[in-house]
Motif scaffolding. Structure first.
Motif, PDB file in Angstrom:
ATOM      1  N   VAL A 156      43.033 -18.307  37.772  1.00  0.00           N
ATOM      2  CA  VAL A 156      43.761 -19.535  37.441  1.00  0.00           C
ATOM      3  C   VAL A 156      45.241 -19.284  37.692  1.00  0.00           C
ATOM      4  CG1 VAL A 156      42.124 -20.350  35.691  1.00  0.00           C
ATOM      5  CG2 VAL A 156      44.010 -18.870  35.011  1.00  0.00           C
ATOM      6  N   GLU A 157      45.954 -20.337  38.040  1.00  0.00           N
ATOM      7  CA  GLU A 157      47.388 -20.208  38.234  1.00  0.00           C
ATOM      8  C   GLU A 157      48.057 -19.940  36.886  1.00  0.00           C
ATOM      9  OE1 GLU A 157      48.432 -19.814  41.024  1.00  0.00           O
ATOM     10  OE2 GLU A 157      47.783 -21.301  42.496  1.00  0.00           O
ATOM     11  N   LYS A 158      49.106 -19.123  36.909  1.00  0.00           N
ATOM     12  CA  LYS A 158      49.803 -18.785  35.677  1.00  0.00           C
ATOM     13  C   LYS A 158      50.599 -19.961  35.145  1.00  0.00           C
ATOM     14  CE  LYS A 158      50.210 -13.868  36.851  1.00  0.00           C
ATOM     15  NZ  LYS A 158      49.664 -13.208  35.656  1.00  0.00           N
ATOM     16  N   ASN A 159      51.110 -20.786  36.016  1.00  0.00           N
ATOM     17  CA  ASN A 159      51.820 -21.985  35.595  1.00  0.00           C
ATOM     18  C   ASN A 159      51.894 -22.945  36.779  1.00  0.00           C
ATOM     19  OD1 ASN A 159      53.709 -20.667  37.169  1.00  0.00           O
ATOM     20  ND2 ASN A 159      55.028 -20.086  35.467  1.00  0.00           N
ATOM     21  N   ILE A 160      52.422 -24.156  36.509  1.00  0.00           N
ATOM     22  CA  ILE A 160      52.550 -25.192  37.531  1.00  0.00           C
ATOM     23  C   ILE A 160      54.005 -25.647  37.579  1.00  0.00           C
ATOM     24  CG2 ILE A 160      51.840 -27.500  38.247  1.00  0.00           C
ATOM     25  CD1 ILE A 160      49.232 -27.090  36.754  1.00  0.00           C
ATOM     26  N   PRO A 161      54.626 -25.580  38.760  1.00  0.00           N
ATOM     27  CA  PRO A 161      54.123 -24.955  39.991  1.00  0.00           C
ATOM     28  C   PRO A 161      54.263 -23.441  39.928  1.00  0.00           C
ATOM     29  CG  PRO A 161      56.331 -25.798  40.355  1.00  0.00           C
ATOM     30  CD  PRO A 161      55.969 -26.186  38.952  1.00  0.00           C
ATOM     31  N   PHE A 210      56.040 -27.533  24.029  1.00  0.00           N
ATOM     32  CA  PHE A 210      55.773 -26.146  23.662  1.00  0.00           C
ATOM     33  C   PHE A 210      54.861 -25.428  24.663  1.00  0.00           C
ATOM     34  CE2 PHE A 210      52.369 -28.606  21.674  1.00  0.00           C
ATOM     35  CZ  PHE A 210      51.243 -27.877  22.006  1.00  0.00           C
ATOM     36  N   GLY A 211      54.192 -26.193  25.533  1.00  0.00           N
ATOM     37  CA  GLY A 211      53.288 -25.555  26.488  1.00  0.00           C
ATOM     38  C   GLY A 211      53.954 -25.220  27.801  1.00  0.00           C
ATOM     39  N   THR A 212      55.254 -25.447  27.930  1.00  0.00           N
ATOM     40  CA  THR A 212      55.942 -25.143  29.187  1.00  0.00           C
ATOM     41  C   THR A 212      56.527 -23.745  29.123  1.00  0.00           C
ATOM     42  OG1 THR A 212      57.972 -26.146  28.342  1.00  0.00           O
ATOM     43  CG2 THR A 212      56.506 -27.549  29.640  1.00  0.00           C
ATOM     44  N   VAL A 213      56.472 -23.039  30.239  1.00  0.00           N
ATOM     45  CA  VAL A 213      56.968 -21.670  30.269  1.00  0.00           C
ATOM     46  C   VAL A 213      57.270 -21.283  31.703  1.00  0.00           C
ATOM     47  CG1 VAL A 213      54.669 -20.653  30.469  1.00  0.00           C
ATOM     48  CG2 VAL A 213      56.524 -19.292  29.520  1.00  0.00           C
ATOM     49  N   THR A 240      56.357 -25.379  34.266  1.00  0.00           N
ATOM     50  CA  THR A 240      57.655 -24.739  34.115  1.00  0.00           C
ATOM     51  C   THR A 240      58.663 -25.762  33.612  1.00  0.00           C
ATOM     52  OG1 THR A 240      58.342 -25.205  36.395  1.00  0.00           O
ATOM     53  CG2 THR A 240      57.158 -23.147  36.012  1.00  0.00           C
ATOM     54  N   PRO A 241      59.598 -25.365  32.736  1.00  0.00           N
ATOM     55  CA  PRO A 241      60.605 -26.310  32.228  1.00  0.00           C
ATOM     56  C   PRO A 241      61.430 -26.950  33.341  1.00  0.00           C
ATOM     57  CG  PRO A 241      60.582 -24.312  30.906  1.00  0.00           C
ATOM     58  CD  PRO A 241      59.699 -24.039  32.094  1.00  0.00           C
ATOM     59  N   THR A 242      61.743 -26.173  34.370  1.00  0.00           N
ATOM     60  CA  THR A 242      62.527 -26.721  35.482  1.00  0.00           C
ATOM     61  C   THR A 242      61.797 -27.871  36.148  1.00  0.00           C
ATOM     62  OG1 THR A 242      63.546 -24.556  35.867  1.00  0.00           O
ATOM     63  CG2 THR A 242      63.681 -26.169  37.655  1.00  0.00           C
ATOM     64  N   TYR A 243      60.497 -27.699  36.354  1.00  0.00           N
ATOM     65  CA  TYR A 243      59.683 -28.735  36.988  1.00  0.00           C
ATOM     66  C   TYR A 243      59.638 -29.982  36.102  1.00  0.00           C
ATOM     67  CZ  TYR A 243      55.572 -31.018  39.025  1.00  0.00           C
ATOM     68  OH  TYR A 243      54.696 -31.921  39.592  1.00  0.00           O
ATOM     69  N   VAL A 244      59.455 -29.800  34.809  1.00  0.00           N
ATOM     70  CA  VAL A 244      59.377 -30.934  33.884  1.00  0.00           C
ATOM     71  C   VAL A 244      60.695 -31.700  33.851  1.00  0.00           C
ATOM     72  CG1 VAL A 244      59.103 -31.591  31.460  1.00  0.00           C
ATOM     73  CG2 VAL A 244      57.583 -29.874  32.474  1.00  0.00           C
ATOM     74  N   ARG A 245      61.796 -30.965  33.807  1.00  0.00           N
ATOM     75  CA  ARG A 245      63.106 -31.613  33.734  1.00  0.00           C
ATOM     76  C   ARG A 245      63.446 -32.369  35.015  1.00  0.00           C
ATOM     77  NH1 ARG A 245      64.688 -26.406  31.445  1.00  0.00           N
ATOM     78  NH2 ARG A 245      64.779 -26.607  29.161  1.00  0.00           N
ATOM     79  N   SER A 246      62.833 -31.988  36.139  1.00  0.00           N
ATOM     80  CA  SER A 246      63.127 -32.672  37.401  1.00  0.00           C
ATOM     81  C   SER A 246      62.691 -34.132  37.366  1.00  0.00           C
ATOM     82  CB  SER A 246      62.437 -31.947  38.562  1.00  0.00           C
ATOM     83  OG  SER A 246      61.025 -32.077  38.499  1.00  0.00           O
ATOM     84  N   PHE A 265      54.182 -15.347  33.150  1.00  0.00           N
ATOM     85  CA  PHE A 265      53.508 -15.634  31.893  1.00  0.00           C
ATOM     86  C   PHE A 265      52.357 -14.653  31.763  1.00  0.00           C
ATOM     87  CE2 PHE A 265      52.817 -18.181  28.276  1.00  0.00           C
ATOM     88  CZ  PHE A 265      51.476 -18.384  28.114  1.00  0.00           C
ATOM     89  N   GLU A 266      52.469 -13.718  30.864  1.00  0.00           N
ATOM     90  CA  GLU A 266      51.519 -12.602  30.791  1.00  0.00           C
ATOM     91  C   GLU A 266      50.217 -13.013  30.103  1.00  0.00           C
ATOM     92  OE1 GLU A 266      52.147 -10.054  32.477  1.00  0.00           O
ATOM     93  OE2 GLU A 266      54.217 -10.507  32.920  1.00  0.00           O
ATOM     94  N   ASN A 267      49.257 -12.070  30.170  1.00  0.00           N
ATOM     95  CA  ASN A 267      47.970 -12.212  29.488  1.00  0.00           C
ATOM     96  C   ASN A 267      47.167 -13.409  29.972  1.00  0.00           C
ATOM     97  OD1 ASN A 267      48.599  -9.969  27.872  1.00  0.00           O
ATOM     98  ND2 ASN A 267      49.744 -11.271  26.456  1.00  0.00           N
ATOM     99  N   ARG A 268      47.276 -13.710  31.262  1.00  0.00           N
ATOM    100  CA  ARG A 268      46.467 -14.772  31.860  1.00  0.00           C
ATOM    101  C   ARG A 268      45.841 -14.244  33.135  1.00  0.00           C
ATOM    102  NH1 ARG A 268      47.934 -19.323  29.076  1.00  0.00           N
ATOM    103  NH2 ARG A 268      46.545 -20.605  30.318  1.00  0.00           N
ATOM    104  N   ILE A 269      44.780 -14.865  33.549  1.00  0.00           N
ATOM    105  CA  ILE A 269      44.135 -14.502  34.796  1.00  0.00           C
ATOM    106  C   ILE A 269      44.881 -15.193  35.916  1.00  0.00           C
ATOM    107  CG2 ILE A 269      41.973 -14.521  36.081  1.00  0.00           C
ATOM    108  CD1 ILE A 269      40.544 -14.925  33.413  1.00  0.00           C
ATOM    109  N   GLY A 270      45.388 -14.459  36.890  1.00  0.00           N
ATOM    110  CA  GLY A 270      46.104 -15.115  37.956  1.00  0.00           C
ATOM    111  C   GLY A 270      46.797 -14.132  38.852  1.00  0.00           C
TER     112      GLY A 270
END
Length: 329
Positions: free
Chosen positions: A143-148, A314-317, A301-307, A321-326
């Protein structure tokens, strides 16, 4: 030649003069439908009998086809539960005006790796039976660690393949809050597989049930969905983005077979002239099966959300992002 044609013509005329019933004689059969969810103790089943209407509209029937006072038991390995008969009022907008009858239990505990059996005993002595084996649990392999993820043009998810022709249902949604009259109200919006232009409008195309054990969605599609959250609203700051929520459902062999036997072609020009009857219920019709579900929360990612002018929740990072499959690069 005339001697041959005349008898055939007379036979045709005589046959047309007889009363013709396109439906034939109705056979008294029972229909059992029970789909087990592996992640809850609450399970339901419906039991009805076949019926015939005098026209082509099944909604015109005023007779309730539900069968009551039956004994329904479900085995999962050595454990057994008995379903109870209950009645639920239908919405006023329903085409059927009689109550909705079903059987239920809130004591079912799924045991992985154990087969499931169901048995129905009717008051007239008839019995219906069925059997199924649970699918392999959905285990994410990537799975992707975050979007994007960095500057990738798409996001990718994969899980371990199950049985041959295993069928999966996938869904990924944006979870967010919208401030309404000063109060944060929770919403979610499903992200389509892609958008297609039709009459100068973008039409969402959502994932259908599939035998593939992966899902890829372009960032362009995700961004279009993200923009649509506040379409027509200039107050972008009223939107707080929580995260993306991925859901993958694995169907057992019975449900997979049902899907593969009734699925239509994915293109818009194919036409299916007849329905395929599928049943795995002994001495009746219907389907008995189970599906297993797994979920994954993917942060934005916060940057993506703010765009978009939105507020990161709280779910943006940010990556990493450690401890994830990716990806580890």
């Amino acid at each position: 030649m005339k001697k041959i044609i005349i008898p055939i013509l007379l036979m045709f005329i005589y046959s047309c003069s007889e009363n013709f019933d396109p439906y034939g004689e109705l056979k008294d059969k029972y229909v059992l439908n029970c789909i087990i969810r592996g992640d809850t103790t609450f399970q339901t089943a419906t039991l009805s009998r076949t019926y015939l209407v005098t026209n082509n509209d099944p909604y015109s029937s005023t007779i309730d086809p539900a069968v009551r006072n039956a004994s329904i038991r479900i085995w999962n390995g050595d454990s057994i539960v008995v379903l109870r008969d209950t009645v639920i009022d239908r919405p006023q907008s329903s085409a059927y005006k009689y109550p909705y009858h079903l059987y239920y239990t809130n004591k079912f505990v799924f045991t992985p790796g154990k087969s499931l059996d169901i048995e129905v005993r009717l008051e007239n002595g008839s019995k219906l039976r069925s059997h199924t084996i649970p699918p392999a649990p959905v285990q994410f392999s990537y799975v992707e660690k975050n979007i994007p993820f960095r500057n990738n043009e798409s996001v990718y998810f994969a899980w371990n393949a199950g049985l041959t022709d295993q069928t999966y249902v996938t869904r990924i949604s944006i979870y967010y809050y919208k401030k309404v009259n000063g109060v944060n109200v929770f919403y979610k919006k499903e992200i389509p597989l892609r958008y297609e232009n039709f009459n100068d409008q973008l039409v969402p195309i959502f994932p259908s049930a599939t035998n593939n054990n992966s899902l890829t969605i372009g960032m362009e599609t995700i961004s279009e969905t993200m923009s649509s959250l506040s379409q027509g609203d200039e107050n972008k700051g009223n939107y707080e983005i929580i995260a993306a929520f991925l859901e993958v459902i694995a169907l057992d062999k019975n449900l997979s077979t049902y899907f593969n036997s009734t699925a239509r072609s994915l293109d818009d020009v194919s036409v299916k002239l007849d329905e395929t009857d599928f049943t795995n219920v002994e001495n009746g019709f219907g389907i008995f099966g189970i599906y297993l579900r797994n979920t994954w929360v993917v942060p934005f990612t916060p940057t993506y959300v703010r765009s978009f002018g939105y507020i990161p929740g709280f779910g943006t990072v940010d990556y990493p992002f450690e401890n994830r499959i990716g990806r580890n690069d």
